[in-house]
Design a protein around this motif. Structure first.
Motif, mmCIF file in Angstrom:
data_model
loop_
_atom_site.group_PDB
_atom_site.id
_atom_site.type_symbol
_atom_site.label_atom_id
_atom_site.label_comp_id
_atom_site.label_asym_id
_atom_site.label_seq_id
_atom_site.Cartn_x
_atom_site.Cartn_y
_atom_site.Cartn_z
ATOM 1 N N ASP A 164 0.827 -1.208 0.000
ATOM 2 C CA ASP A 164 0.000 0.000 0.000
ATOM 3 C C ASP A 164 0.864 1.262 0.000
ATOM 4 N N ILE A 165 0.664 2.085 -1.008
ATOM 5 C CA ILE A 165 1.338 3.388 -1.041
ATOM 6 C C ILE A 165 0.780 4.227 0.098
ATOM 7 N N ALA A 166 1.648 4.943 0.800
ATOM 8 C CA ALA A 166 1.164 5.781 1.907
ATOM 9 C C ALA A 166 1.839 7.142 1.875
ATOM 10 N N ARG A 167 0.997 8.165 1.914
ATOM 11 C CA ARG A 167 1.492 9.546 1.889
ATOM 12 C C ARG A 167 1.238 10.227 3.228
ATOM 13 N N ASP A 168 0.616 9.500 4.144
ATOM 14 C CA ASP A 168 0.215 10.133 5.392
ATOM 15 C C ASP A 168 0.855 9.412 6.586
ATOM 16 N N ASP A 181 6.278 6.175 -3.030
ATOM 17 C CA ASP A 181 6.531 6.217 -4.476
ATOM 18 C C ASP A 181 6.103 4.949 -5.219
ATOM 19 N N PRO A 182 5.311 5.109 -6.295
ATOM 20 C CA PRO A 182 4.826 3.940 -7.019
ATOM 21 C C PRO A 182 5.914 3.166 -7.774
ATOM 22 N N PHE A 183 6.919 3.869 -8.251
ATOM 23 C CA PHE A 183 7.975 3.164 -9.010
ATOM 24 C C PHE A 183 8.796 2.297 -8.061
ATOM 25 N N LEU A 184 9.288 2.904 -7.000
ATOM 26 C CA LEU A 184 10.069 2.138 -6.022
ATOM 27 C C LEU A 184 9.186 1.051 -5.393
ATOM 28 N N ARG A 234 -7.472 8.810 -11.627
ATOM 29 C CA ARG A 234 -6.124 8.988 -12.184
ATOM 30 C C ARG A 234 -5.068 8.767 -11.107
ATOM 31 N N THR A 235 -5.272 9.357 -9.941
ATOM 32 C CA THR A 235 -4.329 9.149 -8.837
ATOM 33 C C THR A 235 -4.287 7.673 -8.462
ATOM 34 N N MET A 236 -5.452 7.077 -8.446
ATOM 35 C CA MET A 236 -5.528 5.648 -8.139
ATOM 36 C C MET A 236 -4.648 4.846 -9.117
ATOM 37 N N ARG A 237 -4.821 5.127 -10.397
ATOM 38 C CA ARG A 237 -4.103 4.331 -11.401
ATOM 39 C C ARG A 237 -2.616 4.666 -11.468
ATOM 40 N N GLU A 238 -2.299 5.929 -11.257
ATOM 41 C CA GLU A 238 -0.892 6.318 -11.426
ATOM 42 C C GLU A 238 -0.062 6.125 -10.176
ATOM 43 N N VAL A 239 -0.687 6.306 -9.020
ATOM 44 C CA VAL A 239 0.105 6.299 -7.792
ATOM 45 C C VAL A 239 -0.130 5.049 -6.949
ATOM 46 N N THR A 699 -2.838 17.624 -15.639
ATOM 47 C CA THR A 699 -1.657 18.075 -14.884
ATOM 48 C C THR A 699 -0.786 16.883 -14.522
ATOM 49 N N ARG A 700 0.504 17.115 -14.523
ATOM 50 C CA ARG A 700 1.456 16.035 -14.239
ATOM 51 C C ARG A 700 2.264 16.412 -12.995
ATOM 52 N N PRO A 701 2.765 15.413 -12.263
ATOM 53 C CA PRO A 701 3.538 15.705 -11.048
ATOM 54 C C PRO A 701 4.800 16.516 -11.362
#
Ligand code: BGC
Length: 765
Positions: A164-168, A181-184, A234-239, A699-701
């Protein structure tokens, strides 16, 4: 044929346990090819037997929800259980497996699962720490060791990796994943799956991985566990989705559906997530289990009025196994009769359970993972402890160092702090099979490393928390935090005295393991209790102050960063924590870990992450320019950026050179950058590649990680690092929600963290 095999197997089992211990004798002629075998078995099964296979129950000690499974042994013998978890050791597993293969009509063996999250018996750093190594070989190796130990201990299924990606950082379970980070996160997810499953799921030393928690569980709003997720597609799919997808593409045998609600639909009831996305779009063929009682929780979520409704919703959504709720076993038989769920849906779910068992080789040998000799030779062997020590020290992140580290090998150290002489917390959360008594404390690690060369003066300094309710809660769930009878002022005074008669202070402070992990969200992510007061008192002595942080999340440390001479982040580092920390403090190992989350200055900035959007009014540093995206009372900057971490040496980056400025057709862009070790010690550096798509249909990061390499450079050595950017690396979900590459300008950045980078640019034709 199969019947004959079972008779042979049964006879062998009954002639003594040795048949189960030695691998070979039980091997009947291999069972038929998978499809044929399972079709024949399914044809013999009653609807009740099929539903029994969907029941996943807990028998043992670890409870992560409100209820515990009842009468498990009885149910196993009645064929009402497909898998169990929280039970391990060859003896315990054999007992239950025998019930399944000897007492039930069709003799179908059980799955044995467990939360092997960062090691099984030999405990590795928490996953967030593992990710900070940026070392995929090391991460894979940790999972390999864990898989070897788990399988030697009777298990065939691990509830890991948690991707699970976590930003919080308020969310306690940030500790269990690989950061923001989704790539890492995707690369780590693949490495873990490879480590657990190896090349052959049937081998007796590999286990089936379970990717969790599908999906978006890390997006819990306000960082509060089990909270709903509000997220655009979009955030769901990309991140958030890429790591699950990566783990599945790496061959993960199973997935766990998550507790959370996504835009009004709890995942347990979400056909969109579990069937349309996971099965149809991603083509996932493996086993899908629910999380702990998450299916009966469809009632409190408010999408089902009763258990029967919940069971129907959950099965139709796509959950194959029901973990602990037992609403499948209790309600599916009637639901089929009433025509509310189809028998076909049950057969399909059952087929996937049977396929997992087939793939694990359990039909050939139900005792494949039950072998006392292998257990004795494998669990916590010296080799594994050494690997755990090495990986632990690789996970540490040096945030600050005023030349006070490495420590001198003479003189005296004041070793203070509530975690300095602590074993329990070292192995962290989700280490159920780990024995904290075998963990190495920082105090013991330093004593072993320094011997008699350095005098170590110890004082506890303060408690980890002075909140009585928090303490009670931590101790109710295995906290093992001793109540201190002396007052905190006295403890601090004593630590100050110890500091005054020492040359340097090493303060081991941070969180207790129970302050992170499941159901352990915190609203304040600074040091708990009086620990900051302790640090301030120590600072006032004028002695150099080294902070060793024990933690399961990014923490807010503004005073600490301003005032300490060194800060070393060590997470919950596992069984060998103290030795690994000593390796870094003494300079036996030069730290090279890098943060995999952005660390905020203040919790009010959360969620703060490096791959954010620009906004229409980005703040550019003009203080009197009012109408910009900013706070009035704090800068937008993090305390430490994503990818950040220091070394005992220094590195410099040359210019970023591209082999072309226009990318057309199938070509790639070669990105070159020369990195030099400009210090006096050999050291490793994680060289990071980021890209920005300057203008798009959406918009892109401002930056996205697209590559990294961890390199070892000798003192004074330079090396050219080469990355290749492919067109597909630049794809994103455009205005029509299509995965495309849009022409235009791209910025390329290379650096040792996400902030301090060198830049170049190219355009896509
Ligand atoms: C957790 C899962 C875990 C399961 C079984 C749940 O509470 O969310 O991560 O695998 O319990 O222990």
């Amino acid at each position: 044929m199969k019947k004959l095999y079972f008779v042979i197997a049964l006879a062998l089992v009954l002639t003594g346990n040795t048949s189960a211990q030695k691998k070979k004798p039980v091997q009947a002629p291999p069972v038929k090819p998978r499809n044929e075998f399972i079709a024949e078995l399914l044809a013999k099964m009653t609807i009740e037997e099929k539903i029994g296979q969907l029941n996943l129950v807990s028998i043992g000690f670890d409870v992560t929800g409100p209820i515990v499974s009842k009468n498990v042994e009885e149910k196993v013998q009645k064929g009402q259980v497909g898998g169990v978890f929280n039970t391990f050791t060859p003896v315990a597993v054999r007992k239950l497996q025998q019930m399944a293969v000897e007492k039930t009509r069709l003799k179908i063996p059980l799955l044995f699962g467990y939360d092997v999250v960062h090691g099984h018996r030999t405990i590795f750093p928490i996953p967030l720490g593992l990710s900070a190594t940026w070392d995929l070989k090391a991460i894979e190796q940790s999972a390999r060791v864990a898989g070897d130990e788990a399988s030697a201990d009777g298990l065939n299924w691990v509830f890991s990796p948690m991707v699970d990606i976590a930003r919080d950082p308020r969310w306690g379970r940030i500790a269990e994943g690989s950061g923001e980070d989704p790539f890492l996160g995707s690369r780590v997810a693949e490495a873990m799956v490879r480590g657990y499953q190896g090349n052959d799921l049937k081998a007796d030393n590999t286990v089936m991985a379970c990717v969790k928690h599908f999906a978006l569980y890390g997006g819990a709003s306000a960082g509060r566990d089990y909270n709903p997720v509000e997220m655009g597609e979009r955030t769901m799919r990309e991140v958030y989705l890429p790591p699950y997808k990566a783990a599945i593409d790496a061959g993960a045998g199973s997935v766990m559906s998550s507790f959370n609600d996504i835009d009004g639909v709890p995942v347990g009831a979400s056909r969109r997530m579990l069937t349309d996305l996971l099965r149809s779009e991603w083509n996932f063929k493996g086993l899908l289990a629910s999380d702990y009682t998450s299916l009966s929780e469809l009632i409190p979520h408010g999408v089902a009025a009763n258990e029967a409704e919940a069971a129907a919703l959950a099965l139709i959504a796509g959950n194959d196994m029901d973990m602990v709720s037992e609403i499948y076993i209790n309600h599916l038989p009637a639901l089929v009769k009433e025509g509310k769920v189809s028998e076909q849906a049950i057969t399909d779910a059952c087929r996937r359970v049977l396929e997992a068992k087939y793939d694990l080789g359990l039909f050939e040998d139900p005792y494949r993972y039950v072998n006392e000799k292998r257990a004795a030779a494998t669990l916590m062997k010296a080799e594994y402890r050494n690997i755990a020590r090495d990986i632990a020290r690789r996970s540490f992140v040096l945030l600050k160092n005023n030349n006070v580290l490495p420590l001198k090998k003479s003189g005296s150290i004041a070793l203070v702090g509530p975690l300095a002489n602590n074993k329990r917390d070292m192995i962290g959360n989700w280490s159920g099979a780990g024995d904290w008594k075998q963990a190495v404390s920082v105090s013991d690690g330093l004593k072993t490393a320094f011997g008699s060369a350095v005098v170590i003066n110890y004082a506890k300094g303060c408690n980890i928390t002075n909140d009585a309710q928090m303490l009670a809660r931590l101790n109710a769930h295995g906290g093992e935090i001793a109540a201190e009878t002396r007052g905190e002022d006295e403890l601090i005074r004593e630590a100050v005295e110890v500091a005054k008669r020492s040359d340097v202070v090493v303060a081991v402070v941070g969180e207790s393991q129970g302050m992170t992990g499941e159901a352990a969200s915190r609203a304040d992510i600074g040091l708990p209790g009086r620990q900051l007061d302790l640090l301030k008192a120590l600072k006032a002595t004028g002695k150099p102050l080294v902070i060793v942080l024990i933690n399961g999340r990014p923490m807010t440390l503004p005073w600490e960063n301003e005032n300490a001479d060194a800060i070393l982040v060590t997470w919950f580092a596992g069984t060998e924590a103290g030795n690994a920390i000593a390796d870094v403090l003494t300079g036996a190992y030069n730290p090279a870990g890098k943060l995999t989350n952005t660390w905020p200055q203040h919790v009010g900035q959360v969620p703060l992450f490096y791959n954010h959007k620009a906004t229409g009014r980005p703040f550019n540093g003009e203080q009197l320019d009012k109408y910009k995206s900013r706070y009035m009372d704090l800068s937008n900057e993090p305390l430490f950026p994503f990818g950040f971490g220091l070394s005992y040496t220094t590195f410099s980056y040359g210019d970023v050179r591209l082999d072309r400025t226009k990318l057309a057709g199938d070509a790639t862009v070669a990105v070159r950058c020369t990195v030099t070790n400009t210090g006096k010690m050999d050291g490793e550096e994680v060289v990071q590649l980021y890209v920005r798509d300057v203008t798009g249909s959406v918009t892109r990061p401002v930056k996205e990680l697209k590559g990294f390499q961890k390199i070892l450079l000798k003192a004074g050595e330079s090396r050219e690092v080469l990355f290749e950017i492919k067109r597909s690396d630049l794809a994103f979900w455009n205005i029509d929600m299509k995965l495309v590459i849009e022409p235009g300008l791209f910025h390329v950045f290379v650096g040792g963290n996400s902030r301090d980078v060198k830049k170049a640019e190219f355009s896509v034709e």
